[in-house]
Design a protein around this motif. Structure first.
Motif, short mmCIF file in Angstrom:
data_model
loop_
_atom_site.label_atom_id
_atom_site.label_comp_id
_atom_site.label_asym_id
_atom_site.label_seq_id
_atom_site.Cartn_x
_atom_site.Cartn_y
_atom_site.Cartn_z
N LEU A 99 0.84 -1.20 0.00
CA LEU A 99 0.00 0.00 0.00
C LEU A 99 0.88 1.24 0.00
O LEU A 99 1.94 1.26 0.63
N SER A 100 0.41 2.28 -0.67
CA SER A 100 1.17 3.53 -0.68
C SER A 100 1.00 4.29 0.63
O SER A 100 1.89 5.01 1.06
N ASP A 101 -0.17 4.15 1.28
CA ASP A 101 -0.39 4.76 2.59
C ASP A 101 -1.44 3.98 3.35
O ASP A 101 -2.02 3.02 2.84
N ILE A 102 -1.71 4.39 4.56
CA ILE A 102 -2.59 3.63 5.44
C ILE A 102 -4.06 3.99 5.29
O ILE A 102 -4.93 3.38 5.91
N ALA A 103 -4.40 4.95 4.43
CA ALA A 103 -5.79 5.41 4.27
C ALA A 103 -6.72 4.26 3.88
O ALA A 103 -7.86 4.21 4.35
N PHE A 104 -6.28 3.34 3.05
CA PHE A 104 -7.09 2.19 2.64
C PHE A 104 -7.52 1.39 3.87
O PHE A 104 -8.68 0.97 3.98
N LEU A 105 -6.60 1.17 4.80
CA LEU A 105 -6.91 0.38 5.99
C LEU A 105 -7.86 1.13 6.91
O LEU A 105 -8.70 0.51 7.57
N GLN A 106 -7.74 2.44 6.97
CA GLN A 106 -8.67 3.23 7.79
C GLN A 106 -10.09 3.03 7.29
O GLN A 106 -11.01 2.79 8.08
N GLN A 107 -10.29 3.11 5.99
CA GLN A 107 -11.61 2.93 5.41
C GLN A 107 -12.11 1.50 5.59
O GLN A 107 -13.27 1.28 5.93
N GLN A 108 -11.23 0.53 5.37
CA GLN A 108 -11.60 -0.88 5.52
C GLN A 108 -12.07 -1.16 6.95
O GLN A 108 -13.07 -1.84 7.16
N PHE A 109 -11.35 -0.62 7.93
CA PHE A 109 -11.71 -0.85 9.33
C PHE A 109 -13.08 -0.24 9.65
O PHE A 109 -13.92 -0.89 10.30
N ILE A 110 -13.33 0.96 9.17
CA ILE A 110 -14.63 1.62 9.41
C ILE A 110 -15.76 0.78 8.81
O ILE A 110 -16.80 0.56 9.46
N GLU A 111 -15.57 0.28 7.60
CA GLU A 111 -16.60 -0.54 6.94
C GLU A 111 -16.86 -1.84 7.71
O GLU A 111 -18.00 -2.25 7.89
N GLU A 112 -15.78 -2.49 8.17
CA GLU A 112 -15.93 -3.75 8.89
C GLU A 112 -16.61 -3.55 10.24
O GLU A 112 -17.42 -4.36 10.66
N LYS A 113 -16.27 -2.47 10.91
CA LYS A 113 -16.92 -2.16 12.20
C LYS A 113 -18.41 -1.95 12.00
O LYS A 113 -19.22 -2.35 12.84
N GLY A 114 -18.77 -1.32 10.87
CA GLY A 114 -20.17 -1.04 10.57
C GLY A 114 -21.01 -2.28 10.31
O GLY A 114 -22.24 -2.23 10.37
N LYS A 115 -20.38 -3.41 10.03
CA LYS A 115 -21.11 -4.66 9.75
C LYS A 115 -21.55 -5.38 11.02
O LYS A 115 -22.25 -6.38 10.95
N GLY A 116 -21.13 -4.87 12.17
CA GLY A 116 -21.56 -5.47 13.43
C GLY A 116 -20.73 -6.64 13.93
O GLY A 116 -21.04 -7.22 14.95
N GLN A 117 -19.67 -6.99 13.22
CA GLN A 117 -18.80 -8.08 13.68
C GLN A 117 -17.81 -7.53 14.70
O GLN A 117 -17.54 -6.34 14.74
N LEU A 118 -17.27 -8.42 15.53
CA LEU A 118 -16.25 -8.02 16.49
C LEU A 118 -14.92 -7.89 15.75
O LEU A 118 -14.32 -8.88 15.33
N VAL A 119 -14.50 -6.65 15.53
CA VAL A 119 -13.23 -6.32 14.86
C VAL A 119 -12.49 -5.38 15.80
O VAL A 119 -13.05 -4.39 16.26
N ILE A 120 -11.23 -5.70 16.10
CA ILE A 120 -10.45 -4.90 17.05
C ILE A 120 -9.26 -4.27 16.33
O ILE A 120 -8.57 -4.91 15.55
N ASN A 121 -9.04 -3.00 16.65
CA ASN A 121 -7.92 -2.26 16.09
C ASN A 121 -6.91 -1.95 17.20
O ASN A 121 -7.26 -1.37 18.22
#
Length: 194
Positions: A53-75
């Motif tokens: 990845l060129s920067d971490i922005a992709f992961l920021q967005q991915q984490f937000i989307e996964e959290k929104g699905k209601g699954q237990l995701v920890i950062n």
């Protein structure tokens, strides 16, 4: 003197002579044309996945989307967003539902595709092993050629616990059947930040 003390004293009296560790000339150990390419090749060969990845922005967005699905995701990575300190301290019975965890690694090793993680980077030492999907994040400049180079850069006595992780959990029985995710993460994705 009881039998236990007698045995321990006998062992203490009959220790082999200490021998100094060998000096490793890092200029003589294996080198790779490109540590990242070797790291990626090895890790994907043992069941992991590597993405540059060129920067971490992709992961920021991915984490937000996964959290929104209601699954237990920890950062556990502050660059991605708020670190989930409360969720990291959930009881084991709740953590067994952990779908995905994001953890920042210290360095990667090209020769074996492993990533070193200190305990403080995990937040909870159980997280990399109890989750279904492990996400590790390292910087490309932090991929070293060999374990010799890795031990030059890490301090194993710094904390009470640290670990090299190479890909998802794997086990093989005597019938040579490989099982991925038998006793740990089913997938391991390493995001390498340029």
């Amino acid at each position: 003197m009881n039998a236990r003390d007698k045995i321990l004293n006998t062992i203490a009296e009959n220790q082999p002579e200490l021998v100094a560790l060998p000096t490793i000339d890092l200029d003589q150990v294996i080198r790779y044309e490109d540590n990242y390419t070797q790291f990626k090749t090895v890790l994907e060969g043992i069941g992991g996945k590597v993405e540059l990845l060129s920067d971490i922005a992709f992961l920021q967005q991915q984490f937000i989307e996964e959290k929104g699905k209601g699954q237990l995701v920890i950062n556990a990575v502050s660059e991605i967003g708020a670190v989930d300190n409360l969720e990291m301290k959930l009881p084991v019975t709740e953590l067994e539902k952990l779908e995905k965890v994001y953890i920042k690694g210290t360095l990667g090793v090209a020769e074996n595709g492993s990533v070193w993680i200190y305990e403080n980077q995990m937040g909870n030492r159980l997280l990399p092993f109890i989750c279904q999907h492990l996400i590790l994040i390292i910087h490309k400049k932090d991929i070293v050629a060999t374990m010799h180079h890795a031990y030059q850069r890490i301090d194993v006595a710094k904390e009470g616990f640290g670990v090299f992780i190479a890909g998802p959990s794997k086990t093989a029985d005597i019938e040579q059947s490989l099982v991925i995710g038998a006793h740990g993460a089913r997938t391991a994705t390493i995001y390498v930040i340029e």
